[in-house]
Write a protein that holds these residues in place. Structure first.
Motif, PDB file in Angstrom:
ATOM      1  N   ASN A 115      67.359  29.113  27.905  1.00  0.00           N
ATOM      2  CA  ASN A 115      66.199  29.392  28.222  1.00  0.00           C
ATOM      3  C   ASN A 115      65.634  30.403  26.888  1.00  0.00           C
ATOM      4  OD1 ASN A 115      65.550  27.384  30.002  1.00  0.00           O
ATOM      5  ND2 ASN A 115      65.963  28.579  31.403  1.00  0.00           N
ATOM      6  N   SER A 116      66.480  31.295  26.710  1.00  0.00           N
ATOM      7  CA  SER A 116      66.071  32.484  25.864  1.00  0.00           C
ATOM      8  C   SER A 116      66.423  32.640  24.362  1.00  0.00           C
ATOM      9  CB  SER A 116      66.741  33.679  26.599  1.00  0.00           C
ATOM     10  OG  SER A 116      66.238  34.081  27.959  1.00  0.00           O
ATOM     11  N   LEU A 117      67.243  31.413  23.930  1.00  0.00           N
ATOM     12  CA  LEU A 117      67.494  31.087  22.544  1.00  0.00           C
ATOM     13  C   LEU A 117      66.562  30.351  21.897  1.00  0.00           C
ATOM     14  CD1 LEU A 117      71.603  30.595  23.302  1.00  0.00           C
ATOM     15  CD2 LEU A 117      70.490  32.767  22.491  1.00  0.00           C
ATOM     16  N   HIS A 118      66.318  30.733  20.686  1.00  0.00           N
ATOM     17  CA  HIS A 118      65.328  30.005  20.066  1.00  0.00           C
ATOM     18  C   HIS A 118      65.926  29.868  18.551  1.00  0.00           C
ATOM     19  CE1 HIS A 118      62.545  30.301  23.285  1.00  0.00           C
ATOM     20  NE2 HIS A 118      63.003  31.780  23.400  1.00  0.00           N
TER      21      HIS A 118
ATOM     22  N   GLN B   5      72.365  35.825  18.493  1.00  0.00           N
ATOM     23  CA  GLN B   5      71.124  35.909  19.184  1.00  0.00           C
ATOM     24  C   GLN B   5      71.679  35.660  20.533  1.00  0.00           C
ATOM     25  OE1 GLN B   5      67.979  32.590  19.848  1.00  0.00           O
ATOM     26  NE2 GLN B   5      68.087  33.032  17.665  1.00  0.00           N
ATOM     27  N   ALA B   6      72.686  34.979  20.980  1.00  0.00           N
ATOM     28  CA  ALA B   6      72.949  34.933  22.421  1.00  0.00           C
ATOM     29  C   ALA B   6      73.694  36.324  22.890  1.00  0.00           C
ATOM     30  CB  ALA B   6      74.340  33.745  22.414  1.00  0.00           C
ATOM     31  N   ILE B   7      74.292  36.964  21.992  1.00  0.00           N
ATOM     32  CA  ILE B   7      74.750  38.365  22.277  1.00  0.00           C
ATOM     33  C   ILE B   7      73.582  39.287  22.654  1.00  0.00           C
ATOM     34  CG2 ILE B   7      76.063  40.624  21.747  1.00  0.00           C
ATOM     35  CD1 ILE B   7      77.923  38.454  20.453  1.00  0.00           C
ATOM     36  N   ALA B   8      72.569  39.239  21.623  1.00  0.00           N
ATOM     37  CA  ALA B   8      71.421  39.999  21.984  1.00  0.00           C
ATOM     38  C   ALA B   8      70.767  39.615  23.249  1.00  0.00           C
ATOM     39  CB  ALA B   8      70.313  39.944  20.705  1.00  0.00           C
ATOM     40  N   VAL B   9      70.855  38.442  23.577  1.00  0.00           N
ATOM     41  CA  VAL B   9      70.183  38.290  25.142  1.00  0.00           C
ATOM     42  C   VAL B   9      70.996  38.799  26.100  1.00  0.00           C
ATOM     43  CG1 VAL B   9      69.733  36.430  26.607  1.00  0.00           C
ATOM     44  CG2 VAL B   9      69.055  35.931  24.326  1.00  0.00           C
ATOM     45  N   LYS B  10      72.402  38.795  25.875  1.00  0.00           N
ATOM     46  CA  LYS B  10      73.111  39.460  26.819  1.00  0.00           C
ATOM     47  C   LYS B  10      73.024  40.837  27.049  1.00  0.00           C
ATOM     48  CE  LYS B  10      75.684  35.875  28.483  1.00  0.00           C
ATOM     49  NZ  LYS B  10      74.942  35.068  29.630  1.00  0.00           N
ATOM     50  N   ASN B  11      72.926  41.473  26.080  1.00  0.00           N
ATOM     51  CA  ASN B  11      72.541  42.779  25.752  1.00  0.00           C
ATOM     52  C   ASN B  11      70.934  43.137  26.187  1.00  0.00           C
ATOM     53  OD1 ASN B  11      75.165  43.871  25.025  1.00  0.00           O
ATOM     54  ND2 ASN B  11      74.720  43.228  23.002  1.00  0.00           N
ATOM     55  N   GLY B  12      70.320  42.486  26.514  1.00  0.00           N
ATOM     56  CA  GLY B  12      68.795  42.690  26.699  1.00  0.00           C
ATOM     57  C   GLY B  12      67.981  43.113  25.690  1.00  0.00           C
TER      58      GLY B  12
END
Length: 119
Positions: free
Chosen positions: A71-74, A108-115
């Motif tokens: 949902n957060s990955l674009h 990008q996925a790691i950036a989501v995990k890191n907030g």
């Protein structure tokens, strides 16, 4: 660790080589990425939270990377494929793996995990 490698070695070619290459790309991308086996597939964790899985289509045996925070990955290479939360990135095992593209999505996925990107 032995269970982790066996999941790869049980696969027929070209899936085995594709998954082993993806494993190497993902593991080398960040020192905080670890791996395990969940639901019978390779799973990669970032700070002990699920980052992605290596998966294969049941009918075609086509491999793909399944990202947990879809949902957060674009990114244009990602698709929900009928899922509500996770997005996938298809990989053709008969062609060169798009390493830089895989790294872009991982970042990008790691950036989501890191907030750093909104969930």
């Amino acid at each position: 660790m032995e269970e982790n490698i066996n999941i790869y070695l049980k696969q027929d070619e070209p899936l085995q080589s594709c998954w082993l290459t993806l494993r190497s790309i993902i593991r080398k991308h960040d020192e905080l990425i670890t791996e395990c086996v969940k639901y019978g597939s390779p799973c990669f964790l970032y700070r002990d939270k699920i980052l992605c899985y290596l998966w294969k289509d049941k009918k075609s045996n086509q491999p793909y990377i399944l990202f947990s925070d879809g949902n957060s990955l674009h990114h244009p290479v990602l698709d929900f494929k009928g899922r509500k939360k996770m997005k996938s990135m298809e990989v053709d095992p008969n062609k060169d793996i798009p390493i830089e593209l895989v790294k872009e999505v991982l970042t990008q996925a790691i950036a989501v995990k890191n907030g750093k990107l909104s969930k």
